[in-house]
Design a protein around this motif. Structure first.
Motif, PDB file in Angstrom:
ATOM      1  N   GLY A 152       0.782  -1.230   0.000  1.00  0.00           N
ATOM      2  CA  GLY A 152       0.000   0.000   0.000  1.00  0.00           C
ATOM      3  C   GLY A 152       0.810   1.275   0.000  1.00  0.00           C
TER       4      GLY A 152
ATOM      5  N   ARG B 250      -0.480   8.182  -3.674  1.00  0.00           N
ATOM      6  CA  ARG B 250      -1.478   8.629  -4.648  1.00  0.00           C
ATOM      7  C   ARG B 250      -2.686   9.264  -3.946  1.00  0.00           C
ATOM      8  N   ARG B 251      -3.027   8.785  -2.769  1.00  0.00           N
ATOM      9  CA  ARG B 251      -4.142   9.377  -2.015  1.00  0.00           C
ATOM     10  C   ARG B 251      -3.771  10.754  -1.483  1.00  0.00           C
TER      11      ARG B 251
ATOM     12  N   LEU C 257      -4.690  11.565  -6.459  1.00  0.00           N
ATOM     13  CA  LEU C 257      -4.860  10.756  -7.666  1.00  0.00           C
ATOM     14  C   LEU C 257      -5.790   9.575  -7.444  1.00  0.00           C
ATOM     15  N   ASP C 258      -5.889   9.107  -6.204  1.00  0.00           N
ATOM     16  CA  ASP C 258      -6.801   8.023  -5.824  1.00  0.00           C
ATOM     17  C   ASP C 258      -7.719   8.531  -4.724  1.00  0.00           C
ATOM     18  N   PRO C 259      -8.959   8.009  -4.661  1.00  0.00           N
ATOM     19  CA  PRO C 259      -9.881   8.450  -3.606  1.00  0.00           C
ATOM     20  C   PRO C 259      -9.396   8.004  -2.233  1.00  0.00           C
ATOM     21  N   LEU C 260      -9.766   8.779  -1.243  1.00  0.00           N
ATOM     22  CA  LEU C 260      -9.406   8.487   0.143  1.00  0.00           C
ATOM     23  C   LEU C 260     -10.605   7.837   0.830  1.00  0.00           C
ATOM     24  N   PRO C 261     -10.552   6.518   1.105  1.00  0.00           N
ATOM     25  CA  PRO C 261     -11.721   5.836   1.663  1.00  0.00           C
ATOM     26  C   PRO C 261     -12.020   6.202   3.114  1.00  0.00           C
TER      27      PRO C 261
ATOM     28  N   THR D 130       2.592   2.904  -2.508  1.00  0.00           N
ATOM     29  CA  THR D 130       2.283   3.806  -3.616  1.00  0.00           C
ATOM     30  C   THR D 130       0.851   4.307  -3.530  1.00  0.00           C
ATOM     31  N   THR D 131      -0.067   3.448  -3.110  1.00  0.00           N
ATOM     32  CA  THR D 131      -1.466   3.867  -2.949  1.00  0.00           C
ATOM     33  C   THR D 131      -1.574   5.019  -1.960  1.00  0.00           C
TER      34      THR D 131
ATOM     35  N   VAL E 272      -6.562  17.691  -7.753  1.00  0.00           N
ATOM     36  CA  VAL E 272      -5.150  17.325  -7.914  1.00  0.00           C
ATOM     37  C   VAL E 272      -4.305  18.517  -8.330  1.00  0.00           C
TER      38      VAL E 272
ATOM     39  N   ASP F  16       7.952   8.245  -5.441  1.00  0.00           N
ATOM     40  CA  ASP F  16       7.503   6.862  -5.598  1.00  0.00           C
ATOM     41  C   ASP F  16       8.577   6.039  -6.304  1.00  0.00           C
TER      42      ASP F  16
END
Length: 353
Positions: A34, A40-41, A45-49, A36-37, A65, A150
Motif C-alpha cells: 500500500g 497517490r491518495r 490521484l486516488d480516492p481516500l476511503p 504507492t497507494t 489534484v 515513488d
C-alpha cells in the motif's frame, strides 16, 4: 517557513502520521503493502476511503489534484517527450511571473542538478537517472509544500543510484518540504530518512527513527523488512526494568543472557524471539565437537563483503549469519570449520513470538 504545519494524515493507512516541514519520512514494506497507494491518495490521484489529509493545516478533501501544493515523482518520470530539458523544467514555473525571475529560477534549478549541458536535449536522449534529475529540477522550481517520491531509483543504473539519492536528499532539504519517499531498499531509507514508516497490508505498523527501526523492530515481521537474518526462539525466564531499560532473561546458545526487550514482554514463561543482525553474534574457532554442545556451530558457507565476511553457521538453535571483521591478512573460515558462538546482549532485541 512555508508549510510549517507540514503533512498530516489522520486515520489514513490505519494510523496517524505527521510529517513536519523539512522532514523526510521513508515508507518501506513488501510489494502490494500500500505504499504507492498512500502517496497517490495524498496527491489526490486516488480516492481516500477513510481519514483526512491536511497540508499546511488545510484539509485536502475538496482540493483537486492540480491545485494541491504537492508534487509526486513517479518510478518512471513523467516528462513531455516533445519538449527539451529546459522546456520541461520551465513548464512548472508559475505563469505570469516576471521573465527575469523565472529565468533566474530556471537557471538555478538546471545548475543545481547539473543539467545545464543537457538543457537542449529531449527525454529520449537521456538516461533514467538524468530523467529523474529533470523531474527533480521541475519540483525545485515549483517549490511544493509536500514532495512525494515513488520509487524514484527503481530504474536508475546502480552506478548512479547513490548520487541520485544524495540529490533527492539535497533537494528535499533545500525545499524544506514535508516529504514521503517510497522505496523497496531499506538501506536507502536508513541513509536519508529522518523517520521510517513500515507498511503491511495497507496499514502502517511501525514508525520510528532509522536506528530504532533497525535495532528495535516492533515484531519479527518488521525485522525481516530491515535485513535481520537471525531469529532465536526462547522463553522469558526473568523480567527487569531499570536504568538500562526493559530487559528479559533468556536461555540461548547454551547460556543465560539478559537482553533488551519490547515492553510487551512482561510475563515469565512467555514465548519470545531474540532478533539479531549479523554483527550481534560472535564466534571463535573451537576444537571439533565430540558431543552435543549448544555453544558450538559449524560454518556452512561464507559471503565476502570487502572489510568483513558473513558466515552461515549451523547451530543447534538453527542457522545463523554471523559477521566477522576481515583484516588485510585474514581469510574467511572455510566450510566445516567448528566455532563457538555467542551473542552480544546489547545488540539483540527480544519481541513477543
Amino acid at each position: 517557513m512555508k508549510g510549517a504545519d507540514g503533512l498530516e494524515l489522520s486515520g489514513v493507512a490505519g494510523a496517524d502520521l505527521h510529517v513536519r516541514a523539512g522532514e523526510l519520512v521513508a515508507l518501506i514494506g513488501p510489494s502490494g503493502s500500500g505504499k504507492t497507494t498512500l502517496l497517490r491518495r495524498v496527491a489526490g490521484l486516488d480516492p481516500l476511503p477513510a481519514g483526512t489529509v491536511r497540508i499546511a493545516g488545510r484539509d485536502m478533501a475538496r482540493v483537486p489534484v492540480e491545485r494541491r501544493p504537492a508534487t509526486m515523482l513517479f518510478e518512471t518520470p513523467v516528462l513531455f517527450p516533445q519538449l527539451t530539458v529546459e522546456e520541461n523544467v520551465g513548464f512548472a514555473l508559475e505563469r505570469g511571473r516576471a521573465d527575469v525571475t523565472a529565468a533566474d529560477q530556471l537557471d538555478v534549478a538546471l545548475t543545481s542538478l547539473d543539467l545545464r549541458t543537457l538543457r537542449s536535449r529531449h527525454p529520449h536522449e537521456l538516461s533514467a537517472g538524468q530523467r529523474q534529475r529533470v523531474a527533480l529540477a521541475r519540483a525545485l522550481v515549483r517549490r511544493p509544500e509536500v514532495m512525494l517520491f515513488d520509487e524514484p531509483l527503481a530504474h536508475v543504473d546502480p552506478a548512479a543510484r547513490a548520487g541520485l539519492l544524495r540529490e533527492i536528499a539535497r533537494i528535499h532539504e533545500r525545499l524544506g518540504s514535508a516529504s514521503l519517499l517510497v522505496t523497496h531498499d531499506w538501506t536507502d531509507a536508513l541513509s536519508v530518512a529522518d523517520r521510517i514508516a513500515v507498511m503491511r497490508e495497507g496499514e502502517i505498523v511501525q514508525v520510528g527513527a532509522p536506528r530504532q527501526i533497525y535495532s528495535r523492530p516492533a515484531s519479527a515481521w518488521v525485522a525481516t523488512r530491515v535485513g535481520v537474518p537471525n531469529f532465536l526462539s526462547a522463553q522469558v525466564e526473568g523480567v527487569s526494568t531499570g536504568a538500562d531499560g526493559h530487559r528479559v532473561r533468556v536461555s540461548a546458545l547454551g547460556r543465560q543472557w539478559d537482553v533488551p526487550a519490547a515492553p510487551e514482554l512482561r510475563a515469565v514463561g512467555e514465548a519470545c524471539i531474540v532478533l539479531g543482525h549479523p554483527h550481534a553474534f560472535t564466534m571463535e574457532e573451537a576444537p571439533e565437537r565430540r558431543e552435543v554442545d549448544p555453544r558450538r556451530g559449524q560454518v556452512l558457507a561464507t559471503t565476502f563483503g570487502g572489510d568483513h565476511v558473513d558466515h552461515d553457521v549451523e547451530t543447534d538453535a538453527g542457522t545463523l549469519v554471523i559477521r566477522r571483521p576481515l583484516g588485510p591478512r585474514d581469510e574467511p573460515w572455510s566450510a566445516g570449520t567448528v566455532v563457538e558462538v555467542a551473542l552480544v546482549p546489547e545488540a539483540v532485541w527480544a519481541v513477543p513470538r
